[in-house]
Design a protein around this motif. Structure first.
Motif, short mmCIF file in Angstrom:
data_model
loop_
_atom_site.label_atom_id
_atom_site.label_comp_id
_atom_site.label_asym_id
_atom_site.label_seq_id
_atom_site.Cartn_x
_atom_site.Cartn_y
_atom_site.Cartn_z
N VAL A 122 4.62 -28.97 -6.33
CA VAL A 122 5.63 -28.08 -6.88
C VAL A 122 6.42 -28.78 -7.98
O VAL A 122 6.74 -28.19 -9.01
CB VAL A 122 6.57 -27.59 -5.76
CG1 VAL A 122 7.71 -26.76 -6.33
CG2 VAL A 122 5.80 -26.77 -4.74
N TYR A 123 6.71 -30.07 -7.81
CA TYR A 123 7.41 -30.82 -8.85
C TYR A 123 6.57 -30.92 -10.12
O TYR A 123 7.11 -31.01 -11.23
CB TYR A 123 7.75 -32.23 -8.36
CG TYR A 123 8.77 -32.29 -7.26
CD1 TYR A 123 10.12 -32.21 -7.53
CD2 TYR A 123 8.38 -32.43 -5.93
CE1 TYR A 123 11.06 -32.27 -6.52
CE2 TYR A 123 9.31 -32.48 -4.91
CZ TYR A 123 10.65 -32.41 -5.21
OH TYR A 123 11.58 -32.47 -4.20
N LEU A 124 5.26 -30.92 -9.96
CA LEU A 124 4.36 -31.03 -11.11
C LEU A 124 3.98 -29.68 -11.69
O LEU A 124 3.14 -29.61 -12.60
CB LEU A 124 3.08 -31.77 -10.70
CG LEU A 124 3.25 -33.21 -10.18
CD1 LEU A 124 1.91 -33.75 -9.72
CD2 LEU A 124 3.86 -34.10 -11.24
N SER A 125 4.57 -28.59 -11.20
CA SER A 125 4.13 -27.25 -11.59
C SER A 125 4.28 -26.99 -13.07
O SER A 125 3.54 -26.19 -13.65
CB SER A 125 4.90 -26.19 -10.79
OG SER A 125 6.30 -26.30 -11.01
N GLU A 126 5.24 -27.66 -13.73
CA GLU A 126 5.40 -27.46 -15.18
C GLU A 126 4.32 -28.16 -15.97
O GLU A 126 4.13 -27.87 -17.15
CB GLU A 126 6.77 -27.98 -15.63
CG GLU A 126 7.93 -27.05 -15.30
CD GLU A 126 9.20 -27.46 -16.01
OE1 GLU A 126 9.13 -27.96 -17.14
OE2 GLU A 126 10.28 -27.29 -15.42
N GLU A 127 3.62 -29.09 -15.33
CA GLU A 127 2.58 -29.84 -16.03
C GLU A 127 1.17 -29.47 -15.56
O GLU A 127 0.19 -30.02 -16.03
CB GLU A 127 2.83 -31.34 -15.88
CG GLU A 127 4.12 -31.76 -16.57
CD GLU A 127 4.65 -33.09 -16.09
OE1 GLU A 127 4.35 -34.12 -16.73
OE2 GLU A 127 5.37 -33.12 -15.08
N LEU A 128 1.09 -28.52 -14.62
CA LEU A 128 -0.19 -27.99 -14.17
C LEU A 128 -0.62 -26.84 -15.07
O LEU A 128 0.19 -25.98 -15.42
CB LEU A 128 -0.09 -27.48 -12.73
CG LEU A 128 -0.15 -28.51 -11.59
CD1 LEU A 128 0.18 -27.83 -10.27
CD2 LEU A 128 -1.53 -29.15 -11.53
N GLU A 129 -1.87 -26.83 -15.43
CA GLU A 129 -2.40 -25.70 -16.18
C GLU A 129 -2.51 -24.48 -15.25
O GLU A 129 -2.85 -24.62 -14.08
CB GLU A 129 -3.78 -26.05 -16.74
CG GLU A 129 -3.74 -27.24 -17.71
CD GLU A 129 -5.12 -27.82 -17.97
OE1 GLU A 129 -6.08 -27.40 -17.28
OE2 GLU A 129 -5.24 -28.68 -18.86
N SER A 130 -2.18 -23.29 -15.77
CA SER A 130 -2.22 -22.04 -14.98
C SER A 130 -1.50 -22.21 -13.65
O SER A 130 -2.10 -22.10 -12.57
CB SER A 130 -3.67 -21.62 -14.73
OG SER A 130 -4.38 -21.47 -15.94
N PRO A 131 -0.19 -22.46 -13.66
CA PRO A 131 0.53 -22.75 -12.42
C PRO A 131 0.51 -21.60 -11.42
O PRO A 131 0.56 -21.85 -10.21
CB PRO A 131 1.96 -23.04 -12.89
CG PRO A 131 2.07 -22.36 -14.21
CD PRO A 131 0.72 -22.46 -14.83
N ARG A 132 0.45 -20.35 -11.88
CA ARG A 132 0.45 -19.23 -10.94
C ARG A 132 -0.74 -19.32 -9.99
O ARG A 132 -0.67 -18.85 -8.86
CB ARG A 132 0.38 -17.90 -11.71
CG ARG A 132 1.52 -17.62 -12.66
CD ARG A 132 2.81 -17.33 -11.93
NE ARG A 132 3.86 -16.88 -12.85
CZ ARG A 132 5.15 -16.91 -12.57
NH1 ARG A 132 5.55 -17.35 -11.40
NH2 ARG A 132 6.03 -16.49 -13.46
N ARG A 133 -1.82 -19.93 -10.43
CA ARG A 133 -3.01 -20.05 -9.60
C ARG A 133 -3.15 -21.44 -9.00
O ARG A 133 -3.51 -21.60 -7.83
CB ARG A 133 -4.25 -19.74 -10.45
CG ARG A 133 -5.56 -19.84 -9.68
CD ARG A 133 -6.76 -19.47 -10.52
NE ARG A 133 -7.01 -20.45 -11.58
CZ ARG A 133 -6.78 -20.24 -12.87
NH1 ARG A 133 -6.29 -19.09 -13.27
NH2 ARG A 133 -7.03 -21.18 -13.77
N ASN A 134 -2.83 -22.47 -9.77
CA ASN A 134 -3.16 -23.84 -9.37
C ASN A 134 -2.14 -24.51 -8.46
O ASN A 134 -2.49 -25.46 -7.76
CB ASN A 134 -3.37 -24.70 -10.62
CG ASN A 134 -4.64 -24.33 -11.36
OD1 ASN A 134 -5.53 -23.69 -10.80
ND2 ASN A 134 -4.73 -24.71 -12.62
N VAL A 135 -0.89 -24.04 -8.46
CA VAL A 135 0.10 -24.66 -7.57
C VAL A 135 -0.30 -24.46 -6.12
O VAL A 135 -0.32 -25.41 -5.32
CB VAL A 135 1.51 -24.09 -7.83
CG1 VAL A 135 2.47 -24.53 -6.72
CG2 VAL A 135 2.04 -24.56 -9.17
#
Length: 465
Positions: free
Chosen positions: A231-244
């Protein structure tokens, strides 16, 4: 009360000093490597689990299994809230948005307690596992590990994913060696996993009570709590709606297997309950094999601790960066902490968590393990409250991963976690409560009177609908 239960208002953006956003550079694999490294299975197995063996004996595996089941419900809450509010602020951003600013501020304080105390405590254990090669001072070694982790945290996140991934492979190998040796030298059957026995002080075997198991759940929750790093990395994950959600759930599943299987093997392979309660895992591995294998496992654990330090510094710096971007502090402090370096990492925030972490290695922090367990449990409880409120108003129609069995899952968590808190040591509850009280005063005297310009939770533009 309204500040606690009312969602945060739309932020008033101060465009003149708005910081840059973190860049999206990692996918599910990189995010899982970083997140799993924060769980740091090998160092957890060799540093935290022995304490559970000392108090719970053969009930340790059962307690961790129960804690892992609870963490599935917690992971559901994190997955839904993390896709609904994909912010580097993690828990505090999610709780502030859905349960109000005061609740979010208290979660921020609890999470800061966890992420600031745990890295130096674990780092000081490095010297013990380097002992087969060289004898070092634990404090100096821990400080060196924290400084090394800080330097690594200044790099690009993609580079850190590869660094921690290589270390993680060695961690998994060490855990696998322990599991194989334990099962190969099994002294008792599977029934011992529920025998609930621990060695007493007078050499007799005592029975582990249900209340002791419940009390140990706070540490069991802490053992696998690193999955929240996704969750802390959600801003740096691609496509966060799916990948978090994918990263959270994958990490929890992998970490549970990597930690629980060796714990079961150790329980079955210990020569007697006294040896298991003693918790000297390195000695057990050496007795099952030879000194060379024992040295290899010890070095893998040392690398695992360095790995954990790197990921924890990365995580902690994102939390501090996000709090400055959301204007939790006086204006000059916010401006400094929200600066990004040439690699896109929040370099001032990284130094701000790494350097004090090195200094904390010279302080006796053993008693804060209990405070950390209380903080994790309280943080999870507030996240569960936010998850219970996640489908009201406009959030009902927001695109996000949705957990099954809502609202039963968050309601069950609130009840269970509340009960676990009541079974903790009064001293640990008082320490955590005192820190929370001071944080509430800061909220009441500084943040609340400036609610139009302070503590404004923001989301990246590309994460908004």
């Amino acid at each position: 009360m309204t500040d606690t239960l009312t969602p945060a208002e739309a932020p008033v953006v101060e465009t003149s000093d708005s910081p840059r956003q973190l860049k999206r550079s990692i996918g599910v694999v990189g995010g899982t490597l970083l997140t799993l490294s924060c769980v740091t299975p090998a160092s957890t197995l060799f540093v935290v689990v022995p304490d559970l063996f000392g108090s719970l004996g053969t009930a340790t595996a059962l307690t961790i299994a129960i804690g892992s089941l609870l963490c599935v419900a917690v992971a559901f809450c994190y997955s839904e809230l993390g896709t609904l509010v994909p912010s580097a602020g993690g828990e505090y951003a999610m709780v502030s948005t859905l349960a109000g600013r005061l609740a979010g501020w208290l979660v921020f304080v609890l999470s800061l307690l966890v992420v600031m105390v745990v890295p130096p405590v674990i780092a000081m254990g490095t010297a013990d596992y380097l002992a087969p090669i060289v004898h070092l001072d634990p404090a100096l070694t821990g400080a060196g590990v924290m400084l090394l982790a800080t330097l690594a945290g200044l790099l690009d996140l993609r580079a850190n994913a590869w660094i921690t991934g290589i270390f993680l492979v060695l961690e998994v190998i060490a855990a696998a060696v322990v599991a194989v040796l334990g099962f190969a030298h099994a002294e008792r059957g599977p029934a011992s996993l529920v025998s609930l026995e621990v060695a007493g002080a007078d050499g007799r075997t005592d029975t582990v009570t249900a209340l002791l198991v419940v009390s140990g759940l706070a540490i069991a929750l802490f053992i696998t709590q690193g999955f929240s790093t996704a969750v802390y990395l959600s801003e740096e994950l691609e496509s966060p709606r799916r990948n978090v959600a994918r990263t959270v759930l994958a990490t929890l599943a992998l970490s549970t297997v990597i930690i629980l299987v060796p714990v079961v093997a150790l329980t079955l392979g210990a020569s007697d309950v006294a040896e298991l309660t003693g918790g000297d895992l390195s000695a057990m591995v050496t007795a099952w094999s030879n000194s060379a294998v024992g040295t290899f496992v010890s070095l893998c654990v040392a690398l695992a601790i360095v790995n954990a330090g790197i990921v924890m510094v990365i995580q902690n710096s994102r939390v501090l960066f996000a709090s400055a971007r959301d204007k939790a502090w006086p204006r000059p402090v916010n401006g400094v902490l929200s600066r990004l370096g040439r690699f896109g990492s929040p370099w001032v925030a990284t130094l701000a968590v790494g350097v004090p972490g090195a200094a904390l290695c010279f302080v006796d922090l053993d008693t804060l393990y209990g405070v950390t367990g209380v903080s994790v449990t309280g943080m999870y409880l507030l996240v569960a409250v936010a998850a219970l409120l996640a489908r009201r108003g406009s959030h009902r129609h927001t695109s996000a991963w949705r957990m099954p069995l809502w609202p039963a899952v968050p309601v069950l968590l609130i009840v269970v976690l509340g009960y676990i808190l009541t079974r903790q040591e009064p001293e640990h509850l008082l320490w955590t409560g005192g820190i929370t009280a001071v944080a509430t005063l800061y909220w009441a005297l500084y943040l609340r009177p400036r609610r139009a310009t302070r503590w404004l939770v923001t989301l990246p533009e590309d994460a908004r609908d």
